[in-house]
Design an enzyme around this catalytic site. Sequence first.
Site, mmCIF file in Angstrom:
data_model
loop_
_atom_site.group_PDB
_atom_site.id
_atom_site.type_symbol
_atom_site.label_atom_id
_atom_site.label_comp_id
_atom_site.label_asym_id
_atom_site.label_seq_id
_atom_site.Cartn_x
_atom_site.Cartn_y
_atom_site.Cartn_z
ATOM 1 N N GLU A 37 16.393 -17.134 -16.373
ATOM 2 C CA GLU A 37 15.380 -16.169 -16.796
ATOM 3 C C GLU A 37 15.906 -14.740 -16.867
ATOM 4 O O GLU A 37 15.459 -13.971 -17.709
ATOM 5 C CB GLU A 37 14.089 -16.262 -15.975
ATOM 6 C CG GLU A 37 14.152 -15.814 -14.552
ATOM 7 C CD GLU A 37 12.812 -15.970 -13.817
ATOM 8 O OE1 GLU A 37 11.751 -15.850 -14.435
ATOM 9 O OE2 GLU A 37 12.858 -16.203 -12.594
ATOM 10 N N LYS A 59 16.215 -18.922 -11.790
ATOM 11 C CA LYS A 59 16.561 -17.501 -11.598
ATOM 12 C C LYS A 59 17.639 -17.098 -12.588
ATOM 13 O O LYS A 59 17.548 -16.071 -13.233
ATOM 14 C CB LYS A 59 17.094 -17.230 -10.180
ATOM 15 C CG LYS A 59 16.139 -17.089 -9.038
ATOM 16 C CD LYS A 59 15.231 -15.907 -9.061
ATOM 17 C CE LYS A 59 14.031 -16.141 -9.891
ATOM 18 N NZ LYS A 59 12.908 -16.809 -9.542
ATOM 19 N N LYS A 99 5.013 -11.030 -16.184
ATOM 20 C CA LYS A 99 4.920 -11.249 -14.734
ATOM 21 C C LYS A 99 3.808 -12.246 -14.421
ATOM 22 O O LYS A 99 3.941 -13.075 -13.546
ATOM 23 C CB LYS A 99 4.664 -9.910 -14.022
ATOM 24 C CG LYS A 99 4.599 -10.018 -12.506
ATOM 25 C CD LYS A 99 5.936 -10.404 -11.918
ATOM 26 C CE LYS A 99 5.890 -10.712 -10.431
ATOM 27 N NZ LYS A 99 7.021 -11.525 -9.976
ATOM 28 N N ASN A 103 -0.450 1.236 6.382
ATOM 29 C CA ASN A 103 0.292 0.180 5.676
ATOM 30 C C ASN A 103 0.763 -0.806 6.724
ATOM 31 O O ASN A 103 1.155 -0.388 7.820
ATOM 32 C CB ASN A 103 1.542 0.738 4.996
ATOM 33 C CG ASN A 103 1.220 1.529 3.755
ATOM 34 O OD1 ASN A 103 0.067 1.679 3.388
ATOM 35 N ND2 ASN A 103 2.261 2.051 3.119
ATOM 36 N N GLY A 104 0.809 -2.090 6.354
ATOM 37 C CA GLY A 104 1.305 -3.099 7.293
ATOM 38 C C GLY A 104 0.196 -4.066 7.675
ATOM 39 O O GLY A 104 -0.857 -4.103 7.038
ATOM 40 N N CYS A 128 0.832 -1.195 0.000
ATOM 41 C CA CYS A 128 0.000 0.000 0.000
ATOM 42 C C CYS A 128 0.875 1.257 0.000
ATOM 43 O O CYS A 128 2.050 1.195 0.322
ATOM 44 C CB CYS A 128 -0.862 0.032 1.248
ATOM 45 S SG CYS A 128 -1.743 -1.493 1.563
ATOM 46 N N GLU A 183 15.160 -23.862 -8.386
ATOM 47 C CA GLU A 183 14.857 -22.431 -8.337
ATOM 48 C C GLU A 183 16.101 -21.591 -8.664
ATOM 49 O O GLU A 183 16.009 -20.601 -9.383
ATOM 50 C CB GLU A 183 14.284 -22.081 -6.953
ATOM 51 C CG GLU A 183 13.948 -20.614 -6.747
ATOM 52 C CD GLU A 183 12.955 -20.037 -7.742
ATOM 53 O OE1 GLU A 183 12.357 -20.793 -8.525
ATOM 54 O OE2 GLU A 183 12.812 -18.804 -7.750
ATOM 55 N N ARG A 207 3.883 0.609 -7.024
ATOM 56 C CA ARG A 207 3.914 -0.405 -5.969
ATOM 57 C C ARG A 207 2.765 -1.398 -6.079
ATOM 58 O O ARG A 207 2.774 -2.418 -5.413
ATOM 59 C CB ARG A 207 3.836 0.279 -4.588
ATOM 60 C CG ARG A 207 5.025 1.142 -4.267
ATOM 61 C CD ARG A 207 4.688 2.153 -3.190
ATOM 62 N NE ARG A 207 4.413 1.541 -1.906
ATOM 63 C CZ ARG A 207 5.282 1.486 -0.918
ATOM 64 N NH1 ARG A 207 6.485 1.999 -1.065
ATOM 65 N NH2 ARG A 207 4.964 0.945 0.226
ATOM 66 N N HIS A 267 23.859 -40.249 -15.210
ATOM 67 C CA HIS A 267 22.994 -40.911 -16.186
ATOM 68 C C HIS A 267 22.867 -40.110 -17.471
ATOM 69 O O HIS A 267 21.903 -40.295 -18.211
ATOM 70 C CB HIS A 267 21.636 -41.207 -15.542
ATOM 71 C CG HIS A 267 21.758 -42.112 -14.366
ATOM 72 N ND1 HIS A 267 21.926 -43.472 -14.486
ATOM 73 C CD2 HIS A 267 21.821 -41.841 -13.037
ATOM 74 C CE1 HIS A 267 22.052 -44.003 -13.277
ATOM 75 N NE2 HIS A 267 22.004 -43.034 -12.381
ATOM 76 N N TRP A 327 -3.382 -2.168 -1.246
ATOM 77 C CA TRP A 327 -3.136 -3.504 -1.805
ATOM 78 C C TRP A 327 -3.788 -4.432 -0.794
ATOM 79 O O TRP A 327 -3.328 -4.547 0.346
ATOM 80 C CB TRP A 327 -1.628 -3.734 -1.916
ATOM 81 C CG TRP A 327 -1.188 -5.133 -2.139
ATOM 82 C CD1 TRP A 327 -0.904 -6.070 -1.182
ATOM 83 C CD2 TRP A 327 -0.934 -5.772 -3.387
ATOM 84 N NE1 TRP A 327 -0.500 -7.238 -1.766
ATOM 85 C CE2 TRP A 327 -0.512 -7.089 -3.113
ATOM 86 C CE3 TRP A 327 -1.047 -5.363 -4.716
ATOM 87 C CZ2 TRP A 327 -0.180 -7.991 -4.123
ATOM 88 C CZ3 TRP A 327 -0.712 -6.264 -5.713
ATOM 89 C CH2 TRP A 327 -0.278 -7.552 -5.417
HETATM 90 O O1 M6R Z 1 1.970 -15.976 -10.405
HETATM 91 P P1 M6R Z 1 2.456 -17.385 -10.304
HETATM 92 O O2 M6R Z 1 3.167 -17.683 -9.036
HETATM 93 O O3 M6R Z 1 1.356 -18.388 -10.548
HETATM 94 O O4 M6R Z 1 3.481 -17.538 -11.479
HETATM 95 C C1 M6R Z 1 4.097 -18.763 -11.755
HETATM 96 C C2 M6R Z 1 5.282 -18.583 -12.683
HETATM 97 O O5 M6R Z 1 4.881 -17.994 -13.884
HETATM 98 C C3 M6R Z 1 6.381 -17.729 -12.041
HETATM 99 O O6 M6R Z 1 6.830 -18.269 -10.834
HETATM 100 C C4 M6R Z 1 7.591 -17.606 -13.001
HETATM 101 O O7 M6R Z 1 8.218 -18.836 -13.134
HETATM 102 C C5 M6R Z 1 8.542 -16.524 -12.497
HETATM 103 N N1 M6R Z 1 8.974 -15.696 -13.573
HETATM 104 C C6 M6R Z 1 9.766 -17.074 -11.865
HETATM 105 O O8 M6R Z 1 10.639 -16.066 -11.459
#
Ligand code: M6R
Length: 608
Positions: free
Chosen positions: A488, A485, A603, A101-102, A2, A481, A27, A504, A75
């Site tokens: 991407e 990271k 996103k 906020n919070g 927020c 993960e 934000r 393997h 938010w």
């Molecule tokens: O909004 P969601 O958590 O459902 O999104 C899932 C994936 O699209 C998301 O985690 C994507 O892999 C990110 N870009 C990873 O950093």
Amino acid sequence: MCGIVGYIGESQAAPVLLDGLSKLEYRGYDSAGIAVYDGEQIQVQKAVGRLKVLSELTHDGATMPGCSGIGHTRWATHGAPSGANAHPHYNQSETIAVVHNGIIENYLKLRKRLEEKGYQFRSDTDTEVVAHLLDRYYKGDPVEAITKIMHRVEGSYALGIIFKEHPGHIYAVRKDSPLIVGHGKDGNLIASDVPAVLKYTRNVYFIQNEEIAVLTGETIAFYNVDGEEIQKGSTTIDWDINAAEKGGYEHFMLKEMYEQPQTVRDTLSPRIKDGSIVIEELGMDEEEIRGIRKIHIVACGSAYHAGVTAKYVFEGMARIPVEVDLASEFRYRNPILMDDELVIVISQSGETADSLAALREAKRKGVKTLGIVNVVGSSIAREADRVMYTWAGPEIAVATTKAYTAQLIAEYLLAVKFAQARGEVTEAEVEGYLKDLQRLPDQIEMLLSNKERIQHFANRYIAAKDVFFVGRGIDYAISLEGSLKLKEISYIHSEAYAAGELKHGTISLIEEGTLVAAVVTQENLYKKTVSNMVELTSRGAFVLAVTNAGNREIEKAADYVVYIPQTNKYFTNSLAIIPLQLFSYYVAVGKGCDVDKPRNLAKSVTVE
Ligand code: M6R
């Protein structure tokens, strides 16, 4: 998260508030509102949706006369996005208005007490308790009332407050949620973030935890929690507006990584009460939890990786079988789901098309569903039978960091709860888990403070062609993960492998100098992974090991070691992922990539 703005001075307040709020739009928010003292009363206007709607409603603020006021972009956390839940919130007689906020962690208890005293609530928010509490303790001195509520409210808050009886003042106070005061030429301001005040002033005061600010058009005074006046120095902000939006960080991703101690704390602490885990939103008593025979976790991308971690944690701690599925696979494989099973869908946005479709498939088959979701009121949050929110706040960088680590926390809490209900852990073990969980925010902060070392290391790998991440058990989940990271945001080809699987096939890709990040946090698997590391180094790989503090033995098998602080074996992901996030970030920055908006990615993936 927020946004808060407040203004008092010579100009009309409403246009200043709207302008300030517009600088906080980045934000993320779902509704907005402003309160202005018009000479007779406190007028409030709110609107759901974009700030533009509020601007149109008030003719850019022109219909709201008055030179002092507070504004907010919300938010949603407690209560869906709606006019009633949008801030500001009033006390009953509309003589006090509050923006917040919070998260007020003990709001249910406070609300119950206030209702017993006859206070009527108009919203579902935690914020409204603050307005009524102030009303209860206000006896003519606003600072005194504020200090009284500070002793009663638990959780995090940044508050902007106006009192009808003190029209020449606005009040602000904070704890664990940022708030600043801007000293302008023709008035003073409060804001949750610097960009909101930059048009009016660069001279700001950072309010510290449990400090109160009292503003008039000309003066600014500060008080401590005992109501004693304190002196503070101001700071001149020399960032440009873009840097200010990012709180001075170079990218949103970096800012969001640095928010993790707080977002982990926010997701965790409201659910730990008097030494036990309370997940009201789960809506299941112990008997119901005991009746669950199997859990299916369904998600995409990083949320799926959080799900892979959950499998190890749930199975290890609560001894309940868990299947993890990519949502895009689950929806088409006609999954076998039984009445006594639970489907958990994990999603930051709550709008991911495959995850939503998977949820609908589970519901169609009549199985219980639970969403672990970050965006309040999103489709998955609305459609799942139950929703447990991660309090990570809006995430702007495409590459998730703080939402992912908040998902892990939600899973740990659920796993401990399930383990307890199923009689798989002793009280002493639960106590130990809770202690370790509560230490995580500080430990994450400590890892972040070592960023230079990771940055230095990352700079050596800007030109890497391939990077591999390996680990076993939970360390494999962390590797998944870490690898995502890196690929991407830096566009470097990367793969995560269960370390035992290397032989393997994948080991044929190792050449002289290939970087392999080995995650080694599971003590029972140290030796196994170390022997894989030896196989890798003997084929020319350069091995970076991420391991627990104290595991000095690893230095014999690794070329470079990053240590994470000691925690329970189930929670190591929350710590080991931090250096991997930093590594990816600095490689991408070094390559000059568009870190916050990597090519080809969105996103929120709302199409298949
Ligand atoms: O909004 P969601 O958590 O459902 O999104 C899932 C994936 O699209 C998301 O985690 C994507 O892999 C990110 N870009 C990873 O950093």
